[in-house]
Design a protein around this motif. Structure first.
Motif, PDB file in Angstrom:
ATOM      1  N   VAL A   1       0.861  -1.158   0.000  1.00 18.91           N
ATOM      2  CA  VAL A   1       0.000   0.000   0.000  1.00 18.91           C
ATOM      3  C   VAL A   1       0.903   1.214   0.000  1.00 18.91           C
ATOM      4  O   VAL A   1       1.987   1.172   0.535  1.00 18.91           O
ATOM      5  CB  VAL A   1      -0.948   0.035   1.216  1.00 18.91           C
ATOM      6  CG1 VAL A   1      -0.245   0.423   2.465  1.00 18.91           C
ATOM      7  CG2 VAL A   1      -2.144   0.926   0.955  1.00 18.91           C
TER       8      VAL A   1
ATOM      9  N   ASN B   1      -7.180   0.196   3.808  1.00 21.11           N
ATOM     10  CA  ASN B   1      -7.417   0.015   2.382  1.00 21.11           C
ATOM     11  C   ASN B   1      -8.510  -1.013   2.123  1.00 21.11           C
ATOM     12  O   ASN B   1      -8.678  -1.508   1.039  1.00 21.11           O
ATOM     13  CB  ASN B   1      -6.129  -0.404   1.660  1.00 21.11           C
ATOM     14  CG  ASN B   1      -5.687  -1.785   2.047  1.00 21.11           C
ATOM     15  OD1 ASN B   1      -6.147  -2.342   3.044  1.00 21.11           O
ATOM     16  ND2 ASN B   1      -4.785  -2.346   1.266  1.00 21.11           N
TER      17      ASN B   1
ATOM     18  N   ASN C   1       0.659  -3.114   3.178  1.00 22.02           N
ATOM     19  CA  ASN C   1      -0.484  -3.926   3.595  1.00 22.02           C
ATOM     20  C   ASN C   1      -0.135  -4.827   4.767  1.00 22.02           C
ATOM     21  O   ASN C   1      -0.998  -5.150   5.578  1.00 22.02           O
ATOM     22  CB  ASN C   1      -0.999  -4.781   2.429  1.00 22.02           C
ATOM     23  CG  ASN C   1      -1.852  -3.975   1.468  1.00 22.02           C
ATOM     24  OD1 ASN C   1      -2.225  -2.849   1.746  1.00 22.02           O
ATOM     25  ND2 ASN C   1      -2.154  -4.553   0.322  1.00 22.02           N
TER      26      ASN C   1
ATOM     27  N   ASP D   1      -0.522  -2.761   7.598  1.00 25.74           N
ATOM     28  CA  ASP D   1      -1.955  -2.546   7.750  1.00 25.74           C
ATOM     29  C   ASP D   1      -2.622  -3.713   8.481  1.00 25.74           C
ATOM     30  O   ASP D   1      -3.522  -3.510   9.300  1.00 25.74           O
ATOM     31  CB  ASP D   1      -2.570  -2.351   6.370  1.00 25.74           C
ATOM     32  CG  ASP D   1      -3.787  -1.451   6.394  1.00 25.74           C
ATOM     33  OD1 ASP D   1      -3.998  -0.765   7.412  1.00 25.74           O
ATOM     34  OD2 ASP D   1      -4.523  -1.423   5.394  1.00 25.74           O
TER      35      ASP D   1
END
Length: 377
Positions: A20, A37, A69, A72
């Protein structure tokens, strides 16, 4: 699976990673499992994760979009377990992350390429009494993604990939591509190749592969900066993915999770093994099995075999490192830095990204990283 460091063999299998471009993580005690996201935290919650929270405060990181990610995913569990901590991770690419780290703007940088000697030397200005070191946290594969009407399966090799991205092969029905794809109807269409516009560790790892495996077809040095002729460009992994998704007859390179998230097709790679190798995390793990630790002391940089011909070994791989000071970290963020990285490399942290489609680092390597994190000063 073997790893060598200081003459000793070590087992290793590293998993795939996601991307990301930027994210902000606020540890606010939320039980929301949804990432910024739209991805989920792989089912890992505060109840499942055992997290020793730091003293709180702000922690800044920046760099690789390849690991965005993964951070994340980690944020969900860490944020649910800890409060009073704000962790902000900005993407911008590996080159930008290293630059910000060496300017003292962030506590850690994410990079898909290990620090170069000059970058290590520069880090000594901000790591008082120490230097920047590379800590592998996540590993992955680079998919060669394409958007060709009517073509669901495509095989390429390093030589054809090099020539495509250098504008030497310009049609999809070129004889070199057709020879790798018997029985596939390839269109008489111009190839639209897309590369990263920003300095990128993904670009660095792709060009390392091309330099090693293309039999001289790639004439440029491996680099974070794109050097080949022609093509379109886009910023970050998200930008490249969007470009391929929207442009017919296009081809580019992104990490596996972006290929999956955007439902992009990935080419199989002909390596010299008995059959082409599909772009899967399991096949990347076969390549990582023979990785070696090239760093010394607290530095755990890895050496990868991009020219592997082993059966089922996907060759276009990358490792994302957290770059930190071994000594000389800022006192106000050190406790939180160690807390967050300890969770990320823990069994729970690695399982969280595994549940999200990645392969966790093996215990022996993660134990080495844990030892370095614990000793950060």
């Amino acid at each position: 699976m073997k790893l060598q460091r200081n003459g000793r063999s070590k087992a290793l299998a590293i998993g795939a990673v996601a991307l990301v471009s930027a994210l902000s993580l606020t540890a606010c005690g939320s039980d929301d499992n949804t990432s910024s996201n739209g991805a989920t935290g792989g089912g890992t919650t505060a109840a499942a994760a055992k997290i020793a929270c730091g003293k709180g405060g702000q922690l800044l990181g920046a760099g690789s979009t390849a690991q965005g990610n993964a951070i994340d995913v980690w944020k969900t569990a860490y944020g649910a377990a800890c409060s009073g901590t704000t962790i902000t991770y900005g993407g911008g690419g590996s080159g930008a992350g290293v630059q910000q780290f060496n300017q003292g703007k962030v506590a850690f940088a994410g990079s898909d390429s290990a620090l170069k000697p000059a970058e290590v030397e520069a880090s000594k200005a901000v790591c008082t009494g120490g230097q920047g070191v590379n800590l592998p946290m996540v590993g992955g594969l680079i998919s060669i993604v394409y958007n060709i009407d009517g073509v669901d399966k495509l095989t390429l090799d390093a030589t054809t990939i090099a020539k495509i991205f250098d504008s030497q092969i310009t049609k999809w029905n070129d004889p070199a591509i057709a020879a790798l794809n018997p029985g596939v109807t390839l269109p008489d269409a111009d190839i639209q190749h897309v590369h990263r516009s920003d300095d990128s560790g993904t670009t660095d790892n792709l060009t390392k592969y091309l330099a090693k495996a293309s039999n001289g077809a790639w004439t440029y040095p491996a680099s974070k900066t794109w050097a080949a002729k022609g093509g379109q460009s886009a910023n970050g992994s998200a930008g490249v993915s969007a470009q391929v998704k929207s442009v017919k007859n296009s081809i580019s390179y992104v990490e596996l999770s972006f290929a999956q998230t955007n439902k992009l097709k990935s080419a199989a790679i002909s390596t010299g093994a008995s059959k082409p190798v599909e772009a899967t995390a399991a096949n990347a793990a076969t390549t990582f099995a023979k990785a070696k630790i090239a760093g010394t002391g607290s530095d755990l940089a890895l050496s990868l075999d991009y020219a592997t011909k082993d059966e089922g070994a996907y060759p276009i791989v990358l490792v994302t490192y957290e770059i930190v000071c071994d000594k000389g970290n800022k006192a106000e963020s050190l406790d939180t830095l160690k807390s967050f990285l300890t969770y990320a490399i823990s069994a729970d942290g690695q399982k969280a990204i595994g549940d999200g489609g990645y392969v966790p680092l093996p215990k022996e390597l993660s134990s080495k990283v844990q030892g370095v994190v614990a000793a950060l000063a």
